[in-house]
Design a protein around this motif. Structure first.
Motif, PDB file in Angstrom:
ATOM      1  N   LEU A  40       0.841  -1.199   0.000  1.00 27.11           N
ATOM      2  CA  LEU A  40       0.000   0.000   0.000  1.00 27.11           C
ATOM      3  C   LEU A  40       0.877   1.250   0.000  1.00 27.11           C
ATOM      4  O   LEU A  40       1.721   1.440   0.884  1.00 27.11           O
ATOM      5  CB  LEU A  40      -0.916  -0.004   1.219  1.00 27.11           C
ATOM      6  CG  LEU A  40      -1.973  -1.114   1.216  1.00 27.11           C
ATOM      7  CD1 LEU A  40      -2.734  -1.150   2.528  1.00 27.11           C
ATOM      8  CD2 LEU A  40      -2.943  -0.927   0.050  1.00 27.11           C
ATOM      9  N   LEU A  41       0.668   2.082  -1.012  1.00 29.81           N
ATOM     10  CA  LEU A  41       1.335   3.377  -1.095  1.00 29.81           C
ATOM     11  C   LEU A  41       0.399   4.405  -0.473  1.00 29.81           C
ATOM     12  O   LEU A  41      -0.682   4.666  -0.994  1.00 29.81           O
ATOM     13  CB  LEU A  41       1.634   3.730  -2.548  1.00 29.81           C
ATOM     14  CG  LEU A  41       2.456   2.704  -3.347  1.00 29.81           C
ATOM     15  CD1 LEU A  41       2.660   3.193  -4.779  1.00 29.81           C
ATOM     16  CD2 LEU A  41       3.791   2.432  -2.669  1.00 29.81           C
ATOM     17  N   LEU A  42       0.806   4.981   0.648  1.00 24.95           N
ATOM     18  CA  LEU A  42      -0.005   5.952   1.373  1.00 24.95           C
ATOM     19  C   LEU A  42       0.404   7.341   0.899  1.00 24.95           C
ATOM     20  O   LEU A  42       1.428   7.878   1.319  1.00 24.95           O
ATOM     21  CB  LEU A  42       0.207   5.797   2.873  1.00 24.95           C
ATOM     22  CG  LEU A  42       0.066   4.364   3.420  1.00 24.95           C
ATOM     23  CD1 LEU A  42       0.302   4.342   4.924  1.00 24.95           C
ATOM     24  CD2 LEU A  42      -1.290   3.779   3.074  1.00 24.95           C
ATOM     25  N   VAL A  43      -0.388   7.907   0.001  1.00 26.45           N
ATOM     26  CA  VAL A  43      -0.018   9.150  -0.681  1.00 26.45           C
ATOM     27  C   VAL A  43      -0.813  10.302  -0.079  1.00 26.45           C
ATOM     28  O   VAL A  43      -2.027  10.409  -0.277  1.00 26.45           O
ATOM     29  CB  VAL A  43      -0.285   9.051  -2.197  1.00 26.45           C
ATOM     30  CG1 VAL A  43       0.221  10.300  -2.892  1.00 26.45           C
ATOM     31  CG2 VAL A  43       0.383   7.805  -2.773  1.00 26.45           C
ATOM     32  N   GLY A  44      -0.139  11.163   0.673  1.00 24.04           N
ATOM     33  CA  GLY A  44      -0.828  12.239   1.364  1.00 24.04           C
ATOM     34  C   GLY A  44      -0.235  13.590   1.079  1.00 24.04           C
ATOM     35  O   GLY A  44       0.968  13.725   0.833  1.00 24.04           O
ATOM     36  N   GLY A  45      -1.099  14.603   1.129  1.00 25.19           N
ATOM     37  CA  GLY A  45      -0.663  15.975   0.937  1.00 25.19           C
ATOM     38  C   GLY A  45      -1.114  16.856   2.083  1.00 25.19           C
ATOM     39  O   GLY A  45      -2.300  16.888   2.424  1.00 25.19           O
TER      40      GLY A  45
END
Length: 269
Positions: free
Chosen positions: A120-125
């Motif tokens: 799982l790639l946890l992509v947050g901004g």
């Protein structure tokens, strides 16, 4: 009655606990404008799934509407939220002290589906990052061998990297001067180009960022779940403030989401 997410990601129909008072255990100022609250609430701690949110109510009776915050972590009978001071309501929350009490409603909404064996790639901004910390915690605490990689984009201060480093297999972060989360996604794929099919994305952040993430993932055949941010009133589907256009018509972010797939939203290419 309302739908409530179980910690394992499943759904059942049950009575949601009404708005109730909970104690503030800790207040941590991560930066001059970003605060972490640790709140003692065994109901939320027991029932919250990654990606769900809670409504918090200020102690100012003149402010009737709550503020929604994604759950950022669970520890024993407590949960945490992390937020920026963006107005008078969030400033009120930032001024709370240990021992104060706050009204809580939740957990609300539908969380992430973290079943399967993909990395799982946890992509947050920015302030979309905190709910991904709870996703990382659930992955870390799961008996499965699922891996998690945090890819965080910041305006400046990397306020969540230390939290993520305790939970994820790898943490990559970037600020506006260096690039954005697409830069980080490219780095991940470039380092393992033969295994694109092993990845899945969980993302939260500004809508333009998530649209870019959805399109990036779609062109590579990578599934993407996107947790939307929206202005809300009630938080449980009554006021119809937070509607979002989807391929199946207009949906309520608070009740039908906040997590949708790229295909649900029509953001896949």
């Amino acid at each position: 009655m309302t739908k409530v997410d179980e910690p394992d990601g499943g759904l059942h129909t049950a009575f949601l606990k009404p708005r109730h008072s909970a104690a503030i255990l800790r207040v941590e100022h991560l930066t001059p404008t970003i605060t972490r609250l640790v709140i003692q609430d065994s109901y939320v701690a027991t029932h919250a799934a990654a990606g769900q949110f809670v409504n918090l109510y200020t102690q100012d009776s003149a402010r009737m509407m709550p503020r929604p915050f994604g759950v950022a972590g669970i520890e024993d009978d407590t949960f945490s939220v992390i937020f920026a001071i963006v107005g008078s309501g969030t400033r009120d929350f930032s001024l709370l002290e240990a021992g104060d009490r706050i009204d809580v409603l939740g957990p609300l909404g539908h969380g992430f589906d973290m079943s399967g064996e993909r990395t799982l790639l946890l992509v947050g901004g920015g302030l979309g990052i905190p709910p991904l910390l709870y996703a990382a915690q659930q992955i870390h605490d799961s008996p499965s061998a699922q891996a998690a990689v945090a890819l965080f984009g910041y305006r400046d201060t990397r306020f969540a990297d230390a939290f993520a480093a305790e939970l994820c297999d790898k943490v990559l972060s970037i600020d506006e001067r260096e690039g954005n989360v697409i830069t980080l996604l490219d780095r991940v794929i470039d380092s393992d180009p033969q295994n694109v099919e092993k990845f899945s994305i969980l993302s939260r952040g500004p809508h333009p960022m998530m649209k870019a993430v959805a399109q990036w993932a779609s062109t590579r055949g990578i599934p993407a779940q996107l947790s939307l941010e929206a202005r809300m009133g009630c938080g449980f589907g009554t006021c119809v403030v937070c509607v979002q256009d989807t391929v199946d018509g207009r949906k309520k972010v608070c009740l039908d989401g906040p997590v949708f797939t790229a295909e649900n939203l029509g953001w896949a290419v």
